[in-house]
Write a protein that holds these residues in place. Structure first.
Motif, PDB file in Angstrom:
ATOM      1  N   LEU A  60       0.833  -1.214   0.000  1.00 25.72           N
ATOM      2  CA  LEU A  60       0.000   0.000   0.000  1.00 25.72           C
ATOM      3  C   LEU A  60       0.867   1.264   0.000  1.00 25.72           C
ATOM      4  O   LEU A  60       0.549   2.246  -0.685  1.00 25.72           O
ATOM      5  CB  LEU A  60      -0.974  -0.012   1.183  1.00 25.72           C
ATOM      6  CG  LEU A  60      -2.018  -1.140   1.137  1.00 25.72           C
ATOM      7  CD1 LEU A  60      -2.866  -1.136   2.403  1.00 25.72           C
ATOM      8  CD2 LEU A  60      -2.926  -1.027  -0.098  1.00 25.72           C
ATOM      9  N   PHE A  61       1.967   1.242   0.754  1.00 21.11           N
ATOM     10  CA  PHE A  61       2.879   2.402   0.718  1.00 21.11           C
ATOM     11  C   PHE A  61       3.435   2.587  -0.697  1.00 21.11           C
ATOM     12  O   PHE A  61       3.561   3.712  -1.180  1.00 21.11           O
ATOM     13  CB  PHE A  61       4.030   2.219   1.719  1.00 21.11           C
ATOM     14  CG  PHE A  61       3.667   2.515   3.157  1.00 21.11           C
ATOM     15  CD1 PHE A  61       2.941   3.655   3.500  1.00 21.11           C
ATOM     16  CD2 PHE A  61       4.066   1.675   4.187  1.00 21.11           C
ATOM     17  CE1 PHE A  61       2.610   3.943   4.833  1.00 21.11           C
ATOM     18  CE2 PHE A  61       3.743   1.942   5.514  1.00 21.11           C
ATOM     19  CZ  PHE A  61       3.019   3.082   5.834  1.00 21.11           C
ATOM     20  N   ALA A 167      -9.954   3.809  -4.411  1.00 21.59           N
ATOM     21  CA  ALA A 167      -9.977   3.317  -5.789  1.00 21.59           C
ATOM     22  C   ALA A 167      -9.224   1.995  -5.887  1.00 21.59           C
ATOM     23  O   ALA A 167      -9.684   1.054  -6.553  1.00 21.59           O
ATOM     24  CB  ALA A 167      -9.350   4.356  -6.715  1.00 21.59           C
ATOM     25  N   PHE A 168      -8.082   1.913  -5.202  1.00 17.92           N
ATOM     26  CA  PHE A 168      -7.269   0.700  -5.275  1.00 17.92           C
ATOM     27  C   PHE A 168      -8.031  -0.498  -4.695  1.00 17.92           C
ATOM     28  O   PHE A 168      -8.120  -1.559  -5.312  1.00 17.92           O
ATOM     29  CB  PHE A 168      -5.946   0.909  -4.529  1.00 17.92           C
ATOM     30  CG  PHE A 168      -5.134  -0.340  -4.444  1.00 17.92           C
ATOM     31  CD1 PHE A 168      -4.573  -0.884  -5.593  1.00 17.92           C
ATOM     32  CD2 PHE A 168      -4.955  -0.997  -3.242  1.00 17.92           C
ATOM     33  CE1 PHE A 168      -3.838  -2.065  -5.542  1.00 17.92           C
ATOM     34  CE2 PHE A 168      -4.230  -2.170  -3.181  1.00 17.92           C
ATOM     35  CZ  PHE A 168      -3.669  -2.707  -4.332  1.00 17.92           C
ATOM     36  N   VAL A 172     -10.085  -4.295  -6.312  1.00 19.17           N
ATOM     37  CA  VAL A 172      -9.865  -5.702  -5.934  1.00 19.17           C
ATOM     38  C   VAL A 172     -11.024  -6.226  -5.065  1.00 19.17           C
ATOM     39  O   VAL A 172     -10.868  -7.177  -4.292  1.00 19.17           O
ATOM     40  CB  VAL A 172      -8.486  -5.903  -5.224  1.00 19.17           C
ATOM     41  CG1 VAL A 172      -7.353  -5.589  -6.200  1.00 19.17           C
ATOM     42  CG2 VAL A 172      -8.356  -5.076  -3.956  1.00 19.17           C
ATOM     43  N   GLY A 173     -12.188  -5.583  -5.198  1.00 17.91           N
ATOM     44  CA  GLY A 173     -13.398  -6.084  -4.539  1.00 17.91           C
ATOM     45  C   GLY A 173     -13.475  -5.826  -3.045  1.00 17.91           C
ATOM     46  O   GLY A 173     -14.177  -6.541  -2.327  1.00 17.91           O
ATOM     47  N   LEU A 174     -12.774  -4.790  -2.587  1.00 15.05           N
ATOM     48  CA  LEU A 174     -12.823  -4.458  -1.154  1.00 15.05           C
ATOM     49  C   LEU A 174     -13.364  -3.043  -0.973  1.00 15.05           C
ATOM     50  O   LEU A 174     -12.958  -2.113  -1.688  1.00 15.05           O
ATOM     51  CB  LEU A 174     -11.421  -4.553  -0.530  1.00 15.05           C
ATOM     52  CG  LEU A 174     -10.784  -5.943  -0.517  1.00 15.05           C
ATOM     53  CD1 LEU A 174      -9.334  -5.870  -0.060  1.00 15.05           C
ATOM     54  CD2 LEU A 174     -11.569  -6.896   0.391  1.00 15.05           C
ATOM     55  N   ARG A 175     -14.287  -2.917  -0.012  1.00 14.37           N
ATOM     56  CA  ARG A 175     -14.839  -1.593   0.288  1.00 14.37           C
ATOM     57  C   ARG A 175     -14.055  -1.015   1.466  1.00 14.37           C
ATOM     58  O   ARG A 175     -14.038  -1.612   2.557  1.00 14.37           O
ATOM     59  CB  ARG A 175     -16.307  -1.744   0.661  1.00 14.37           C
ATOM     60  CG  ARG A 175     -17.010  -0.427   0.762  1.00 14.37           C
ATOM     61  CD  ARG A 175     -18.499  -0.663   0.894  1.00 14.37           C
ATOM     62  NE  ARG A 175     -19.243   0.578   0.722  1.00 14.37           N
ATOM     63  CZ  ARG A 175     -20.487   0.742   1.116  1.00 14.37           C
ATOM     64  NH1 ARG A 175     -21.147  -0.253   1.673  1.00 14.37           N
ATOM     65  NH2 ARG A 175     -21.098   1.894   0.949  1.00 14.37           N
ATOM     66  N   LYS A 238      -3.937 -11.411  -0.465  1.00 15.13           N
ATOM     67  CA  LYS A 238      -4.115 -12.063  -1.768  1.00 15.13           C
ATOM     68  C   LYS A 238      -4.717 -11.079  -2.788  1.00 15.13           C
ATOM     69  O   LYS A 238      -4.259 -10.972  -3.917  1.00 15.13           O
ATOM     70  CB  LYS A 238      -5.043 -13.272  -1.590  1.00 15.13           C
ATOM     71  CG  LYS A 238      -4.875 -14.329  -2.655  1.00 15.13           C
ATOM     72  CD  LYS A 238      -5.641 -15.588  -2.312  1.00 15.13           C
ATOM     73  CE  LYS A 238      -7.024 -15.524  -2.941  1.00 15.13           C
ATOM     74  NZ  LYS A 238      -7.898 -16.639  -2.532  1.00 15.13           N
ATOM     75  N   ARG A 239      -5.724 -10.338  -2.350  1.00 18.87           N
ATOM     76  CA  ARG A 239      -6.366  -9.374  -3.265  1.00 18.87           C
ATOM     77  C   ARG A 239      -5.379  -8.256  -3.651  1.00 18.87           C
ATOM     78  O   ARG A 239      -5.290  -7.871  -4.818  1.00 18.87           O
ATOM     79  CB  ARG A 239      -7.589  -8.725  -2.601  1.00 18.87           C
ATOM     80  CG  ARG A 239      -8.627  -9.694  -2.127  1.00 18.87           C
ATOM     81  CD  ARG A 239      -9.767  -9.839  -3.120  1.00 18.87           C
ATOM     82  NE  ARG A 239     -10.748 -10.728  -2.505  1.00 18.87           N
ATOM     83  CZ  ARG A 239     -11.967 -10.355  -2.153  1.00 18.87           C
ATOM     84  NH1 ARG A 239     -12.386  -9.119  -2.362  1.00 18.87           N
ATOM     85  NH2 ARG A 239     -12.791 -11.219  -1.596  1.00 18.87           N
ATOM     86  N   VAL A 240      -4.674  -7.745  -2.631  1.00 16.37           N
ATOM     87  CA  VAL A 240      -3.731  -6.651  -2.894  1.00 16.37           C
ATOM     88  C   VAL A 240      -2.638  -7.141  -3.851  1.00 16.37           C
ATOM     89  O   VAL A 240      -2.247  -6.442  -4.787  1.00 16.37           O
ATOM     90  CB  VAL A 240      -3.135  -6.121  -1.568  1.00 16.37           C
ATOM     91  CG1 VAL A 240      -1.984  -5.160  -1.811  1.00 16.37           C
ATOM     92  CG2 VAL A 240      -4.225  -5.432  -0.735  1.00 16.37           C
TER      93      VAL A 240
END
Ligand code: TMP
Ligand code: ASP
Length: 251
Positions: A60-61, A167-168, A172-175, A238-240
């Motif tokens: 994320l960074f 947005a990122f 990947v299907g995460l709110r 996994k999503r990230v």
């Protein structure tokens, strides 16, 4: 593993330890498996959590950096150790809420899941002895922790972080329901995003799951005794990783 050597313990928090290195411009952060909630009233050891949070935070960074937002991150040292720039942490926890949840719904008559547009920005005084209280503008002024210009800079940066992360995660299907960040000033006075960004510090709901408990992929699983904490954090990684597979190793 990079060639840096782990020096003295500089600081130990609830989920991380910070060590010096031979280079005064670099420090090493160890992500621990300790989980705490409610100002450490609830504690547990969750094997693998440190590594998951370290890898998620690193990616994320890197994402923030790619979007031109400054962070303390330099690279991974090992799967649960990160190389960062030393910063003077501003003792303010900046929380951005895109959807009502958590303490907001306990303190105000607002239903969990209500979208907040524009996102709500809350500042808390980072001090466990006082229970990290919510700040008002007037209280912030009395404490004198930051100038008005610095506060404005912090708020602008936090909102830009929210835009990038929203947005990122959506991709990947995460709110991204809400999150907390900490910021710091480097030796040259630059404001950067510091600490960590992980399922310990974000609320993340799986957009493909309807059930209000099953969709939770963050520390609320621990706070609410829902079980499957490490599995949920693993799903987030996994999503990230689906969007950005490997964090860079510092060298
Ligand atoms: P809250 O709803 O409990 O105020 O939490 C808002 C967000 O901040 C949530 O994503 C969890 C995160 N958070 C932390 O990272 N550390 C904390 O100590 C607290 C209370 C919340
Ligand atoms: N981080 C805080 C604690 O360790 C609170 C929380 O995340 O719920 O107690």
């Amino acid at each position: 593993m990079s060639a840096l050597e782990i020096g003295q313990l500089l600081y130990e928090g609830k989920a991380k330890r910070v060590f010096s290195s031979a280079d005064p411009e670099l420090v090493l952060v160890e992500f621990k498996d300790d989980a705490t909630a409610f100002n450490a009233l609830k504690k547990a050891q969750l094997a693998g959590k440190g590594t998951l949070n370290c890898c998620i935070s690193a990616l994320l960074f890197e994402r923030l950096e790619a979007a031109g937002l400054p962070t303390h991150y330099r690279g991974l040292f090992s799967p649960n150790w990160m190389v960062v720039r030393p910063v003077r942490i501003v003792p303010i926890e900046v929380v951005i809420r895109n959807v009502a949840a958590g303490s907001l719904c306990k303190q105000m008559p607002i239903a969990a899941g209500t979208p907040l547009d524009p996102p709500l920005l809350d500042l808390y005084y980072k001090d466990d002895a006082f229970g990290d209280p919510l700040l008002t503008e007037a209280r912030l002024m009395i404490l004198g922790l930051v100038s008005a210009d610095q506060q404005a800079e912090i708020e602008v940066l936090a909102r830009r972080v929210n835009q990038v992360l929203l947005a990122f995660f959506a991709a990947v299907g995460l709110r991204l329901v809400d999150f907390k960040i900490e910021l710091g000033f480097t030796s040259t006075g630059a404001l950067v995003v510091a600490d960590e960004i992980s399922p310990d510090t974000c609320r993340l709901w799986d957009v493909h799951v309807e059930d209000s408990q099953e969709r939770i992929l963050d520390k609320d699983r621990f706070r609410q005794d829902l079980g499957g904490v490490v599995e949920a954090y693993g799903e987030v990684l996994k999503r990230v990783q689906g969007a950005c597979p490997q964090a860079r190793v510092y060298q």
